[in-house]
Write a protein that holds these residues in place. Sequence first.
Motif, mmCIF file in Angstrom:
data_model
loop_
_atom_site.group_PDB
_atom_site.id
_atom_site.type_symbol
_atom_site.label_atom_id
_atom_site.label_comp_id
_atom_site.label_asym_id
_atom_site.label_seq_id
_atom_site.Cartn_x
_atom_site.Cartn_y
_atom_site.Cartn_z
ATOM 1 N N SER A 275 9.177 13.734 -3.428
ATOM 2 C CA SER A 275 8.480 14.664 -2.531
ATOM 3 C C SER A 275 8.538 14.209 -1.076
ATOM 4 O O SER A 275 8.351 15.011 -0.157
ATOM 5 C CB SER A 275 7.017 14.830 -2.949
ATOM 6 N N LYS A 276 8.805 12.908 -0.843
ATOM 7 C CA LYS A 276 8.886 12.393 0.521
ATOM 8 C C LYS A 276 10.299 12.470 1.091
ATOM 9 O O LYS A 276 10.496 12.182 2.278
ATOM 10 C CB LYS A 276 8.393 10.941 0.580
ATOM 11 N N PHE A 277 11.276 12.829 0.275
ATOM 12 C CA PHE A 277 12.630 12.978 0.781
ATOM 13 C C PHE A 277 12.659 14.130 1.783
ATOM 14 O O PHE A 277 11.844 15.062 1.720
ATOM 15 C CB PHE A 277 13.612 13.241 -0.351
ATOM 16 N N ILE A 278 13.610 14.095 2.702
ATOM 17 C CA ILE A 278 13.659 15.031 3.826
ATOM 18 C C ILE A 278 15.054 15.653 3.892
ATOM 19 O O ILE A 278 16.064 14.920 3.872
ATOM 20 C CB ILE A 278 13.345 14.300 5.146
ATOM 21 N N ARG B 129 16.452 16.065 -0.093
ATOM 22 C CA ARG B 129 15.517 16.480 -1.158
ATOM 23 C C ARG B 129 16.088 17.697 -1.873
ATOM 24 O O ARG B 129 16.070 18.810 -1.362
ATOM 25 C CB ARG B 129 14.134 16.796 -0.569
ATOM 26 N N ASN B 130 16.622 17.462 -3.069
ATOM 27 C CA ASN B 130 17.184 18.530 -3.882
ATOM 28 C C ASN B 130 17.340 17.975 -5.302
ATOM 29 O O ASN B 130 17.116 16.787 -5.544
ATOM 30 C CB ASN B 130 18.530 19.019 -3.305
ATOM 31 N N PRO B 131 17.706 18.794 -6.274
ATOM 32 C CA PRO B 131 17.845 18.282 -7.639
ATOM 33 C C PRO B 131 18.861 17.151 -7.771
ATOM 34 O O PRO B 131 18.661 16.212 -8.546
ATOM 35 C CB PRO B 131 18.277 19.522 -8.427
ATOM 36 N N LYS B 132 19.951 17.215 -7.017
ATOM 37 C CA LYS B 132 20.977 16.169 -7.095
ATOM 38 C C LYS B 132 20.425 14.824 -6.619
ATOM 39 O O LYS B 132 20.696 13.781 -7.218
ATOM 40 C CB LYS B 132 22.203 16.557 -6.272
ATOM 41 N N SER B 133 19.632 14.846 -5.536
ATOM 42 C CA SER B 133 19.083 13.586 -5.021
ATOM 43 C C SER B 133 18.084 12.995 -6.003
ATOM 44 O O SER B 133 17.985 11.772 -6.142
ATOM 45 C CB SER B 133 18.424 13.798 -3.650
ATOM 46 N N ASP C 116 29.446 16.274 3.094
ATOM 47 C CA ASP C 116 28.591 16.067 1.922
ATOM 48 C C ASP C 116 27.340 15.256 2.297
ATOM 49 O O ASP C 116 27.362 14.027 2.330
ATOM 50 C CB ASP C 116 29.367 15.367 0.814
ATOM 51 N N LEU C 117 26.251 15.969 2.567
ATOM 52 C CA LEU C 117 24.974 15.347 2.909
ATOM 53 C C LEU C 117 23.977 15.553 1.770
ATOM 54 O O LEU C 117 22.768 15.528 1.971
ATOM 55 C CB LEU C 117 24.401 15.931 4.200
ATOM 56 N N SER C 118 24.491 15.725 0.544
ATOM 57 C CA SER C 118 23.650 16.161 -0.561
ATOM 58 C C SER C 118 22.664 15.114 -1.054
ATOM 59 O O SER C 118 21.627 15.452 -1.627
ATOM 60 C CB SER C 118 24.515 16.638 -1.728
ATOM 61 N N VAL C 119 22.961 13.818 -0.834
ATOM 62 C CA VAL C 119 22.028 12.768 -1.283
ATOM 63 C C VAL C 119 21.698 11.877 -0.085
ATOM 64 O O VAL C 119 20.785 12.152 0.669
ATOM 65 C CB VAL C 119 22.593 11.963 -2.463
ATOM 66 N N ASN C 120 22.430 10.803 0.114
ATOM 67 C CA ASN C 120 22.185 9.923 1.264
ATOM 68 C C ASN C 120 22.892 10.480 2.498
ATOM 69 O O ASN C 120 24.048 10.898 2.418
ATOM 70 C CB ASN C 120 22.707 8.516 0.986
ATOM 71 N N TYR C 121 22.209 10.464 3.635
ATOM 72 C CA TYR C 121 22.846 10.935 4.856
ATOM 73 C C TYR C 121 22.278 10.198 6.063
ATOM 74 O O TYR C 121 21.243 9.519 5.983
ATOM 75 C CB TYR C 121 22.693 12.452 5.023
ATOM 76 N N VAL C 122 22.979 10.327 7.185
ATOM 77 C CA VAL C 122 22.622 9.598 8.397
ATOM 78 C C VAL C 122 22.772 10.517 9.600
ATOM 79 O O VAL C 122 23.611 11.429 9.600
ATOM 80 C CB VAL C 122 23.514 8.336 8.540
#
Length: 249
Positions: free
Chosen positions: A195-198, A168-172, A235-241
């Motif tokens: 808002s539901k991104f973590i 959850r950030n502007p890039k995502s 780089d965990l800025s958008v999708n991450y696991v």
Amino acid sequence: MQAPQSTVDPSEIAKFEAMAAEWWDPKGKFKPLHMLNPCRLDYITNQIAAEFDRDLSAEAPFAGLRLLDIGCGGGLLSEPMARLGAEVVGADAAAGNIPVAQIHAEQSNLNIDYRHTTAEALAADGEQFDVVLNMEVVEHVADPLSYLTATQQLLKPGGLQICSTINRNPKSYAMAIFGAEVVMRWLPRGTHEWSKFITPDELCDLLVQAGLTPVDRSGFVFNPILWTWSISARDLSVNYVTASTKPAA
């Protein structure tokens, strides 16, 4: 006996019910997942192999492992796990996904136990698994901690959970919502709620609160020039696991 409280968000389920028939169309609404799937499978198989000391070059390397694919959709991850020898249960709260997954598995000559159910219901029934795949689900539930607690209960002691989501950030917002839903139109508008991104730190805290021990986190990074996905340690800025384990008894 009181029925387990569900963390299912009906409005989220309705979104995926509407797209159920398109799960196996690589050019349809699930195109982003088809593109990401090789990257997801690379991470998943390597984490399972490392945790359970399996040789991925062997025939059926995951034989003897019971695996739950929660939020299985049409079976994009369940099927390769079954091909690798795991005993697979695919579960989804969206009823429309299950027959799609069942028919495709039958066409592929794969024996997969698909169920229209929830993590909470499976935990209440005392189901236990060596591995839980929890991919791109936690950002759609009503109560992430309760949901992750249920998935933790589904793991055997010493079991492994793989959980992916979106930062959850502007890039995502720019990439996962504006880019994917508005510009590229890969997904219907409203599929995700920013808002539901973590964030990775928030997810790590939730996993610990749920009784799990995080052991790895990595990013899934999209290259718009090469049109490919790759795994990144930084780089965990958008999708991450994430990978986490349940302490052994």
